[in-house]
Every structure is written in C-alpha cells, then in structure tokens.
Design a protein around this motif. Sequence first.
Motif, short mmCIF file in Angstrom:
data_model
loop_
_atom_site.label_atom_id
_atom_site.label_comp_id
_atom_site.label_asym_id
_atom_site.label_seq_id
_atom_site.Cartn_x
_atom_site.Cartn_y
_atom_site.Cartn_z
N HIS A 101 0.82 -1.21 0.00
CA HIS A 101 0.00 0.00 0.00
C HIS A 101 0.86 1.26 0.00
N ILE A 102 1.87 1.32 0.87
CA ILE A 102 2.71 2.52 0.93
C ILE A 102 3.47 2.70 -0.38
N ALA A 103 3.69 1.62 -1.13
CA ALA A 103 4.30 1.75 -2.46
C ALA A 103 3.44 2.63 -3.36
N VAL A 142 -13.34 4.95 6.55
CA VAL A 142 -13.33 5.56 5.21
C VAL A 142 -11.96 6.18 4.95
N PRO A 143 -11.25 5.72 3.91
CA PRO A 143 -9.92 6.26 3.61
C PRO A 143 -10.00 7.59 2.88
N GLY A 144 -8.82 8.14 2.60
CA GLY A 144 -8.76 9.48 2.00
C GLY A 144 -8.32 9.47 0.55
N LEU A 145 -7.63 10.53 0.15
CA LEU A 145 -7.34 10.77 -1.26
C LEU A 145 -6.45 9.68 -1.85
N ASP A 146 -5.34 9.36 -1.18
CA ASP A 146 -4.43 8.35 -1.72
C ASP A 146 -4.21 7.22 -0.72
N SER A 147 -5.20 6.99 0.13
CA SER A 147 -5.12 5.88 1.08
C SER A 147 -6.10 4.80 0.67
N GLY A 148 -6.11 3.72 1.44
CA GLY A 148 -6.98 2.61 1.12
C GLY A 148 -7.22 1.75 2.33
N LYS A 149 -7.95 0.69 2.16
CA LYS A 149 -8.39 -0.14 3.28
C LYS A 149 -7.25 -0.86 3.99
N GLU A 150 -6.07 -0.95 3.35
CA GLU A 150 -4.94 -1.61 3.99
C GLU A 150 -4.16 -0.70 4.93
N GLU A 151 -4.48 0.60 4.95
CA GLU A 151 -3.61 1.53 5.68
C GLU A 151 -3.95 1.66 7.15
N PHE A 152 -5.22 1.79 7.50
CA PHE A 152 -5.56 2.24 8.85
C PHE A 152 -5.84 1.06 9.79
N HIS A 153 -4.87 0.16 9.86
CA HIS A 153 -5.06 -1.04 10.67
C HIS A 153 -5.10 -0.72 12.16
N GLY A 174 -12.04 5.88 -6.66
CA GLY A 174 -10.74 6.52 -6.70
C GLY A 174 -9.81 6.12 -5.59
N GLN A 175 -10.14 5.10 -4.83
CA GLN A 175 -9.35 4.72 -3.66
C GLN A 175 -8.85 3.28 -3.77
N GLY A 176 -7.64 3.02 -3.28
CA GLY A 176 -7.12 1.68 -3.15
C GLY A 176 -7.19 0.89 -4.44
N VAL A 177 -7.73 -0.31 -4.34
CA VAL A 177 -7.76 -1.22 -5.48
C VAL A 177 -8.73 -0.73 -6.57
N LEU A 178 -9.62 0.21 -6.23
CA LEU A 178 -10.57 0.75 -7.22
C LEU A 178 -10.04 1.97 -7.95
N ALA A 179 -8.85 2.46 -7.57
CA ALA A 179 -8.34 3.70 -8.16
C ALA A 179 -8.07 3.57 -9.66
N ALA A 180 -7.77 2.36 -10.11
CA ALA A 180 -7.44 2.18 -11.53
C ALA A 180 -8.67 2.24 -12.42
N THR A 181 -9.85 2.01 -11.85
CA THR A 181 -11.06 1.90 -12.68
C THR A 181 -12.14 2.91 -12.33
N THR A 182 -11.95 3.70 -11.28
CA THR A 182 -12.96 4.67 -10.86
C THR A 182 -12.28 5.99 -10.51
N THR A 183 -13.07 7.03 -10.35
CA THR A 183 -12.56 8.34 -9.97
C THR A 183 -13.29 8.84 -8.73
#
Length: 326
Positions: free
Chosen positions: A73-75, A130-141, A161-170
Amino acid sequence: MSAAEFAAAQRTRATGAGLDPHEYERVTGGLVSVDGWGEAFIRTAQQHVARAKQAASPRSAGEHYQVAARWFHIATLAPHGDQSPAATEADRAMGCALALLEPGARRVEGPAFTGWLRGPADAPATVVVVPGLDSGKEEFHTVTSALLRRGVAVFTMDGPGQGVLAATTTVRPDYHQVIGQVIDALGVDRVGLIGLSLGGYYVAESAAHEPRVAAAATVSGPFRLDWDTAPPLVRDILTRRAGGPEAARDFARRVDLSTPAPRIACPLLVVDGGRDVIPGVTNGEPLARLAPHGEYLFVPHGDHLLGNARADWLPTTADWVRGALT
C-alpha cells in the motif's frame, strides 16, 4: 523533492500504517531518487510474501501477509508511475492474511466500493472506516484494531478513486451515495463512520445526507479545499484520482462543508493536529463548531493523520465512537 525529503514527509504516515520504522529507514535510505519509491517498496513487500510462504505456522504466515499488504500500500504513494499493480497486490496480500488470521472476515462489494467486514457476527454496532485521497483499506489497521478490541464490527473499504478501485474509478464528492450502498450491502439499520484525511470530508458529507449514519468521527479531515493554493503534490494526486485537471479542480471546489455541516444530526467528533498545516486546506475546527452536536479534539503537536501522537487521540476516539453507537 528529493528522496530524503519525501521519505521524511511520509515517515509518520508509513509507521502509523504499521511499517517497522527501522526497516523503513533502511529501504528509504537506499533511494537515489523518489522515482525509485514504488519499486523499492514493492520489492520489500515481496520479501514479506516470500516469508509468509515459508512460515512454519498459519499465524506467522498471516502476519507476514499483513505486513506485506502495508508495504504494497505505501508503495502506491509514489508520486510518479502506475500505482495500480501495488494496490492490487496490497488487496491480495490482505485477503491472504485475513483468510489465515480471521477466517470469519467477509468480503463485501458493491457498484462503487469493496472491502472487508471484520468482527463478531453479534456485534452491537458496525463502524465503517473511510480512507482518504491516496489511502486505502490496507492503511488504517491501528484504527481498525482499536475498534475491534472494543467489540464492534468494522468494515474497512475502498471507494471511488481509492485503493484497489483507483485504476477503474474516480473520486466523487457526493460520497453519501457510496455510504448508502455500503449500508445496504451490510444489511444493518445504522452505522458509525470514521474518516481519515479526505475521508473526513467524505464522512461529514455522508453524515449530513444519510440518515442511517448514527455517529461520525473525522481525523485530519478538510473543511474546505482551495485548488489554487494547494501544494503541487496534492494537485497532482487529485488530478490522477479525479481523471484529469478540470475534474480535479471541480472536485476541489465542491469540497466545502459550510452548507452540509449544520445538517449533521448525529454526534460528531472532529480530531485535528496542530502541526497539520497544508496550504489550501482548511482544517476541521469550523466543522465541529457548525455541526449541531459537534465536539473538537485538538492535539497541538499532532501532524497529518496524527501518526506522531496516536496515544493522544486514538483510544479516546475509539471509545467515543463505540459509546456514541451503543
């Protein structure tokens, strides 16, 4: 920005996401430029995947997969290049970890979201992280773990636009539409929300429009964005996540809680750090003041996401969320 400067700026966020600080220093200390960020972090994540496959017990394997998910995720924070492969691998590694560590965890998906529901089936309440602009569900453990220890069920999600959905959604400013889908899919009558960074805006916007939100907390969430004065890095990330500069500018214009804030009928906790100063971002104090049931927790030495001050806000916030719901 040099690799050293970028690494310093991301340090408390990365360690707050669960990366070992010594390993973080070793990995970032070897970077010649920030362009090598993604490759270095993916390589480190893959080493943890290899350890998981060689582990002597399912527990150890699950823990290695969990760590790998965080490195993947941090990558994705790399300022250049395609982040979607790392996001996909983060999602896969977290799935492997939960299969071993929490076999009762359930994948829940909808048209505009995906995520993991964790915790007891008979939990007295459900909280959506709920994550933010460039975060995702793997971050806030750490947030998720704090809530799980208090006996509530927790849904960690990626939205548009978040996490694994960022490539296909905005990204979309009317996030209450997404939260409505989440609540429908979870099959519950009410939820609590906790949003981090831009997720704080998403949570407040949702609480103003979705009556099934029974309590909400924001952490380092913006009250308002000003595109023209935001740092170039923020504008670049938003441009990628929104699908172009004009869409990004329009999204930023709509991030303004002046009108929604007085409509928030549920209890609301707003958490801010005094060292969280980002040009173009108005922090959460006006939100707490305008919301009818708003409370404000200010940590003077806290940075963005308060990764340097977790003890000053996380236990209190987790207790507050559970108490507001139960």
